[in-house]
Design a protein around this motif. Structure first.
Motif, mmCIF file in Angstrom:
data_model
loop_
_atom_site.group_PDB
_atom_site.id
_atom_site.type_symbol
_atom_site.label_atom_id
_atom_site.label_comp_id
_atom_site.label_asym_id
_atom_site.label_seq_id
_atom_site.Cartn_x
_atom_site.Cartn_y
_atom_site.Cartn_z
ATOM 1 N N ILE A 253 13.319 3.891 20.490
ATOM 2 C CA ILE A 253 13.303 2.526 19.565
ATOM 3 C C ILE A 253 14.204 2.001 19.728
ATOM 4 O O ILE A 253 15.967 1.988 19.947
ATOM 5 C CB ILE A 253 13.404 3.247 18.232
ATOM 6 C CG1 ILE A 253 12.685 2.682 17.340
ATOM 7 C CG2 ILE A 253 14.798 3.827 18.194
ATOM 8 C CD1 ILE A 253 11.222 2.589 17.609
ATOM 9 N N GLU A 254 14.116 0.705 19.710
ATOM 10 C CA GLU A 254 15.144 -0.689 19.643
ATOM 11 C C GLU A 254 15.220 -1.719 18.388
ATOM 12 O O GLU A 254 16.308 -1.601 18.814
ATOM 13 C CB GLU A 254 14.731 -1.495 20.975
ATOM 14 C CG GLU A 254 15.087 -0.737 22.263
ATOM 15 C CD GLU A 254 14.866 -1.705 23.144
ATOM 16 O OE1 GLU A 254 14.461 -2.610 22.847
ATOM 17 O OE2 GLU A 254 14.567 -0.970 24.347
ATOM 18 N N LYS A 255 14.179 -1.161 17.437
ATOM 19 C CA LYS A 255 14.314 -2.743 16.926
ATOM 20 C C LYS A 255 13.720 -1.330 15.837
ATOM 21 O O LYS A 255 12.318 -1.089 14.976
ATOM 22 C CB LYS A 255 13.544 -3.896 17.179
ATOM 23 C CG LYS A 255 13.206 -4.545 15.606
ATOM 24 C CD LYS A 255 13.454 -5.695 15.797
ATOM 25 C CE LYS A 255 13.269 -6.654 15.252
ATOM 26 N NZ LYS A 255 12.551 -8.375 15.229
ATOM 27 N N VAL A 256 13.746 -2.005 14.359
ATOM 28 C CA VAL A 256 13.254 -0.555 13.057
ATOM 29 C C VAL A 256 13.518 -1.202 12.075
ATOM 30 O O VAL A 256 15.100 -2.223 11.725
ATOM 31 C CB VAL A 256 14.169 1.241 13.067
ATOM 32 C CG1 VAL A 256 13.228 1.393 11.730
ATOM 33 C CG2 VAL A 256 13.776 1.069 14.028
ATOM 34 N N LYS A 257 12.279 -2.058 11.158
ATOM 35 C CA LYS A 257 12.337 -2.436 9.667
ATOM 36 C C LYS A 257 11.740 -1.812 8.857
ATOM 37 O O LYS A 257 10.150 -1.237 8.805
ATOM 38 C CB LYS A 257 11.359 -3.876 10.241
ATOM 39 C CG LYS A 257 11.778 -4.398 8.654
ATOM 40 C CD LYS A 257 10.912 -5.975 8.922
ATOM 41 C CE LYS A 257 11.597 -6.897 7.422
ATOM 42 N NZ LYS A 257 11.096 -8.138 7.923
ATOM 43 N N ILE A 258 12.122 -1.092 8.128
ATOM 44 C CA ILE A 258 11.606 -0.256 6.885
ATOM 45 C C ILE A 258 12.126 -0.482 5.400
ATOM 46 O O ILE A 258 13.162 -1.344 5.652
ATOM 47 C CB ILE A 258 11.497 1.461 7.052
ATOM 48 C CG1 ILE A 258 13.149 1.681 7.378
ATOM 49 C CG2 ILE A 258 11.250 1.328 8.592
ATOM 50 C CD1 ILE A 258 13.568 3.042 7.280
ATOM 51 N N ASP A 259 10.911 -0.755 4.799
ATOM 52 C CA ASP A 259 10.986 -0.875 3.122
ATOM 53 C C ASP A 259 11.745 0.186 2.439
ATOM 54 O O ASP A 259 11.563 1.299 2.628
ATOM 55 C CB ASP A 259 9.855 -1.477 2.226
ATOM 56 C CG ASP A 259 8.860 -0.543 2.729
ATOM 57 O OD1 ASP A 259 9.090 0.238 2.623
ATOM 58 O OD2 ASP A 259 7.555 -1.013 1.999
ATOM 59 N N SER A 260 11.969 -0.006 1.260
ATOM 60 C CA SER A 260 12.324 0.582 -0.028
ATOM 61 C C SER A 260 11.346 2.172 0.206
ATOM 62 O O SER A 260 11.821 3.215 0.069
ATOM 63 C CB SER A 260 13.025 0.061 -0.599
ATOM 64 O OG SER A 260 11.725 -0.022 -2.602
ATOM 65 N N ASP A 261 10.228 1.647 -0.272
ATOM 66 C CA ASP A 261 8.659 3.166 -0.164
ATOM 67 C C ASP A 261 9.213 4.172 0.643
ATOM 68 O O ASP A 261 9.175 5.406 0.442
ATOM 69 C CB ASP A 261 7.566 2.483 -0.706
ATOM 70 C CG ASP A 261 7.486 1.763 -1.965
ATOM 71 O OD1 ASP A 261 8.184 2.038 -3.017
ATOM 72 O OD2 ASP A 261 6.641 1.159 -2.452
ATOM 73 N N PHE A 262 9.606 3.380 1.890
ATOM 74 C CA PHE A 262 9.716 4.325 3.443
ATOM 75 C C PHE A 262 10.855 4.483 2.859
ATOM 76 O O PHE A 262 10.679 5.939 3.609
ATOM 77 C CB PHE A 262 8.748 2.848 4.432
ATOM 78 C CG PHE A 262 8.965 4.373 5.626
ATOM 79 C CD1 PHE A 262 8.395 5.219 5.888
ATOM 80 C CD2 PHE A 262 9.815 4.502 6.886
ATOM 81 C CE1 PHE A 262 7.233 5.904 6.677
ATOM 82 C CE2 PHE A 262 9.454 5.011 7.841
ATOM 83 C CZ PHE A 262 8.730 5.857 7.771
#
Length: 407
Positions: A253-262
Motif C-alpha cells: 500500500i502506498e496511499k490510504v484515505k479513511i474517514d472517522s467511521d472506518f
C-alpha cells in the motif's frame, strides 16, 4: 469537387480516428460527405450515446446503429443526462448483440432513480475488460463463473441481485481497479482480489475484510451512516482484530484515505500491540481521528508501521478539543515532509498541535493549516505570527494556510 476528392482520398485509418472522436449522431451524419464516407461510421469500434432525448428516440437510435454496424464493437456507452428509464428488454437486446462483437468496455450510466434493470445477458460479454454501471439493479445468473478478463469495475448506487460483492470480485481474477459507491444490500464487504491495485469504497457496512496483497491505493468511507461495527459478521479465522483483517496484509500500500467511521470500525475490535506487516511503501495517508483512546491507538499502530510516510493529512471533528497530553501522545514517522491539519475548532489546540509537529519533524517541508477554524483575518494573522516565531526542527519548513483541505 476538390473537397470531395480530398475527403475520398483519406486513408481508412484517418477516417476512423476522426469518427471515433465524434458523438455517434454526428458520426452517422458524415455519411453524406462522400461515397467513401457513406458507410465508414458503421465500422467504428467505439459507440457512445449521450442523450437528452426522450426514451423512445434513444432506444430507436441505439437499435438502428447496432443493426447497421459492421465489425467489432470494443466500447459501448449509454450515459443518460436526464431521468430516463430504459426498459430491461431494450438493454437485453443490446447486450446480446454486443456479446457477439468482442465488447471490451461497457458503461451504462443511468440518472433515473427508479428500477432500471441490467439483465443477466451482461455476463455473456466474456471479453469485458472495463465495466461501469450506475443506478440500476444488476441481475447475475446462478451459474455465473466470472468475467475472466475484467480489470476495471465500477458499481455506483446499484442493487446486486443473485450475487454478493465477494462472489463478484472473487471470480474476476485479473481485477486491478474496483470502485464501489453506495452499493445497496451489501452490509458485509469482503474483497478477495489477488491482483487489485486500487480500491475506492463509499457506503455503509457492518463488517469489512480485505485480502488484496497488491493493493497500492485505497479510499474507504461510510458516508457518515451509522452501522453496527461491534459484531464479526464475516468469518474471522480466529482473528479478533478488525485492523489486522482490513489492513494486516497490505504490504504494497502506498496511499490510504479513511474517514472517522472506518477508523472507529478498525478500533472496535482487538487492537494489536503492533501489526505483523510493515508498510514500507506507504507514503501518503489521510485519516480522521477523535479523542477516544482506542481510535488513537489504532492510528498509532498504523503510523508506527509506516517508516517512510511523507504526507499526512490529519482531520479532527470540530467539536473535539484536544489537551496537550493527547496531542503529544501521537508518534509520527520522522521522514514526514508535508503535514496538513484540518477541522480544528479550538485555536489553542491547533496552535499546540502545530508547534508539536514543527518541533518533532526533522524533514518537514510544509505545514498546511485549514482556515476553517478561524473566524476572521485578525485571528489568522495572530495565529501565524505566533507560530512563525516558534522554533522548527527542520530548516526547510514553511507554514501555509489553505481555504480548504484538498489533500
Amino acid at each position: 469537387m476538390a473537397d470531395s476528392d480530398f475527403l475520398s482520398s483519406m486513408p481508412p485509418e484517418i477516417i476512423e480516428k476522426i469518427l471515433v472522436k465524434l458523438p455517434i449522431k454526428e458520426a452517422v451524419r458524415t455519411s453524406v460527405l462522400s461515397r467513401k464516407w457513406k458507410s465508414s461510421w458503421a465500422s467504428i469500434p467505439d459507440l457512445v450515446f449521450s442523450a437528452n432525448t426522450i426514451e423512445s428516440q434513444l432506444i430507436e437510435s441505439v437499435d438502428k446503429v447496432l443493426q447497421m454496424h459492421q465489425g467489432p464493437i470494443l466500447k459501448f456507452e449509454v450515459a443518460l443526462r436526464t431521468d430516463q428509464h430504459v426498459p430491461e428488454e431494450a438493454i437485453n437486446r443490446w447486450l446480446l448483440i454486443l456479446s457477439k462483437n468482442g465488447l471490451k468496455d461497457l458503461r451504462l450510466i443511468f440518472k433515473f432513480d427508479g428500477d432500471c434493470r441490467v439483465p443477466s445477458s451482461l455476463f455473456s460479454c466474456h471479453k469485458l475488460e472495463r465495466l461501469e454501471i450506475e443506478r440500476c439493479t444488476l441481475n447475475a445468473p446462478q451459474c455465473f463463473q466470472g468475467l475472466k478478463l475484467l480489470r476495471d469495475l465500477t458499481l455506483a448506487v446499484c442493487y446486486l441481485k443473485g450475487i454478493t460483492i465477494e462472489k463478484f470480485v472473487s471470480v474476476c481474477p485479473l481485477l486491478e481497479s474496483l470502485t464501489l459507491l453506495g452499493i445497496v444490500n451489501q452490509d458485509c464487504i469482503a474483497i478477495r482480489a489477488p491482483n487489485l491495485k486500487q480500491l475506492d469504497f463509499l457506503g455503509p457496512f457492518n463488517d469489512f475484510l480485505l485480502e488484496t496483497p497488491k493493493l497500492i491505493s485505497a479510499t474507504i468511507s461510510t458516508y457518515g451512516l451509522p452501522f453496527a461495527f461491534s459484531d464479526f459478521s464475516l468469518p474471522n479465522d480466529g482473528c479478533n482484530s478488525k485492523l489486522l483483517r482490513a489492513m494486516g496484509a497490505l504490504s504494497n500500500i502506498e496511499k490510504v484515505k479513511i474517514d472517522s467511521d472506518f477508523c472507529q470500525y478498525l478500533a472496535s475490535g482487538l487492537i494489536p500491540e503492533k501489526l505483523l506487516v510493515t508498510f514500507h511503501q506507504l507514503k501518503w495517508i489521510s485519516i480522521v481521528l477523535d479523542d477516544r483512546t482506542k481510535v488513537i491507538d489504532t492510528a498509532l499502530c498504523i503510523f508506527q508501521k509506516a517508516p517512510n510516510l511523507k504526507t499526512l493529512c490529519l482531520k479532527l471533528p470540530s467539536q473535539i478539543i484536544w489537551d496537550q497530553q493527547r496531542i503529544t501522545s501521537i508518534s509520527f514517522p520522522k521522514g514526514l515532509e508535508v503535514v496538513v491539519i484540518c477541522a480544528f475548532n479550538d485555536v489553542v489546540s491547533l496552535l499546540e498541535f502545530a508547534k508539536f509537529i514543527l518541533s518533532t519533524a526533522p524533514q518537514l517541508e510544509k505545514l498546511v493549516i485549514d482556515q476553517w477554524g478561524f473566524d476572521n483575518l485578525d485571528d489568522r494573522m495572530g495565529f501565524l505570527i505566533e507560530l512563525a516565531s516558534f522554533p522548527r526542527l527542520s530548516s526547510k519548513a514553511v507554514i501555509l494556510f489553505d481555504v480548504s483541505c484538498r489533500y
